[in-house]
Scaffold this active site. Structure first.
Site, PDB file in Angstrom:
ATOM      1  N   SER A  57    -116.242 -46.071  23.858  1.00 27.92           N
ATOM      2  CA  SER A  57    -116.346 -46.029  22.402  1.00 27.92           C
ATOM      3  C   SER A  57    -115.100 -46.562  21.691  1.00 27.92           C
ATOM      4  O   SER A  57    -115.159 -46.915  20.511  1.00 27.92           O
ATOM      5  CB  SER A  57    -116.627 -44.603  21.928  1.00 27.92           C
ATOM      6  OG  SER A  57    -115.529 -43.756  22.227  1.00 27.92           O
ATOM      7  N   HIS A 108    -111.173 -40.718  18.964  1.00 28.27           N
ATOM      8  CA  HIS A 108    -111.606 -41.746  18.015  1.00 28.27           C
ATOM      9  C   HIS A 108    -110.525 -41.973  16.951  1.00 28.27           C
ATOM     10  O   HIS A 108    -109.566 -41.210  16.859  1.00 28.27           O
ATOM     11  CB  HIS A 108    -112.925 -41.354  17.341  1.00 28.27           C
ATOM     12  CG  HIS A 108    -114.121 -41.607  18.192  1.00 28.27           C
ATOM     13  ND1 HIS A 108    -115.401 -41.233  17.832  1.00 28.27           N
ATOM     14  CD2 HIS A 108    -114.264 -42.202  19.418  1.00 28.27           C
ATOM     15  CE1 HIS A 108    -116.255 -41.581  18.779  1.00 28.27           C
ATOM     16  NE2 HIS A 108    -115.588 -42.157  19.755  1.00 28.27           N
ATOM     17  N   ASP A 133    -118.554 -41.299  12.970  1.00 31.26           N
ATOM     18  CA  ASP A 133    -119.094 -40.132  13.678  1.00 31.26           C
ATOM     19  C   ASP A 133    -119.909 -39.251  12.738  1.00 31.26           C
ATOM     20  O   ASP A 133    -119.438 -38.912  11.648  1.00 31.26           O
ATOM     21  CB  ASP A 133    -117.948 -39.302  14.274  1.00 31.26           C
ATOM     22  CG  ASP A 133    -117.130 -40.089  15.282  1.00 31.26           C
ATOM     23  OD1 ASP A 133    -117.704 -40.978  15.935  1.00 31.26           O
ATOM     24  OD2 ASP A 133    -115.927 -39.809  15.426  1.00 31.26           O
TER      25      ASP A 133
END
Length: 198
Positions: A57, A108, A133
Site C-alpha cells: 500500500s 500510511h 483510508d
C-alpha cells in the site's frame, strides 16, 4: 599438612547443574534480545520501535520486506510537520468491521487534517492506494490510535522478521529447539552411562 575435604554432590544437584549449564546460552540470547527491544522502546518512546512492512500500500516509498524504525510522537508533532508541508508516514492501529477487538497495525501517510469539536483527526492514505483510508466511526485517525511516525527505513531487512513469523519460520525455530533439547538429553544419558561404567 593440608587436609582436602571432598564434598559429595547428589545426582539431583549434578543433573540440575548440567541442565542450567546447557540452557544458559539460550537464556542469554533471549535476555539480550529482550534487552535490545526494551532499549529501543525507551529510545524511540514506543512499544513498536521496529516493524516489517507487510503490504504494497505504500509503494514505491515502502516495499514489502522493508524494516521501518518508528518513533513515538504526539498528534501535535504530526500536525506541526503537516503545517510545515511535511506529510509524515505514520504507524497506527486501525479497526475493521470484521476485526473490532484486535486492531491491525497500518503504515500510511498523513494527507489531511479534520477538526471535530476542537479535536484533530488525521486523514491517512497509502501512497499506492487510489483513495484515503475509510475510518470506522471516526472522521480520521484519532490520537489514541497513533503509534508513531516512521523515521528510518532499512530495505529488505524486514524479510527476516516476516519469515520468522511465518509458519515456515515457526517450524524451523521449533525444529532447532527440538534438536537442541534432543542433544541435551543425549549428552545427559551419555554422561550417566560413563558415570556408571566408572
Amino acid at each position: 599438612m593440608k587436609v582436602t575435604i571432598k564434598t559429595q554432590q547428589t545426582p539431583l544437584f549434578m543433573r540440575l547443574k548440567t541442565i542450567l549449564k546447557n540452557i544458559f546460552p539460550v537464556l542469554l540470547i533471549l535476555s539480550l534480545i529482550l534487552a535490545f527491544w526494551f532499549s529501543l522502546s525507551i529510545v524511540f518512546s514506543t512499544g513498536q520501535p521496529i516493524l516489517a512492512v507487510t503490504s504494497e500500500s505504500m509503494k514505491p516509498t515502502l516495499n514489502v520486506g522493508d524494516l521501518i524504525v518508528v518513533k513515538g510522537v504526539s498528534i501535535g508533532e504530526v500536525l506541526k510537520d503537516f503545517n510545515n508541508g511535511v506529510e509524515d508516514i505514520v504507524v497506527f492501529y486501525a479497526y475493521t468491521p470484521n476485526n473490532l477487538k484486535n486492531p491491525t497495525v497500518i503504515v500510511h501517510r498523513v494527507v489531511g487534517v479534520v477538526w471535530v469539536d476542537g479535536k484533530p483527526y488525521l486523514k491517512t492514505k497509502g501512497d499506492n492506494n487510489p483513495i484515503a483510508d475509510p475510518w470506522l466511526g471516526t472522521p480520521g485517525l484519532p490520537e489514541e490510535n497513533l503509534v508513531g511516525k516512521v523515521v528510518a527505513v532499512i530495505p529488505m531487512v524486514g524479510w527476516l522478521i516476516l519469515f520468522l513469523k511465518s509458519p515456515y519460520g515457526v517450524f524451523i525455530i521449533s525444529l532447532c529447539l527440538a534438536f537442541y533439547i534432543f542433544t541435551l538429553i543425549f549428552r545427559a544419558r551419555k554422561a550417566k552411562r560413563i558415570g556408571l561404567m566408572e
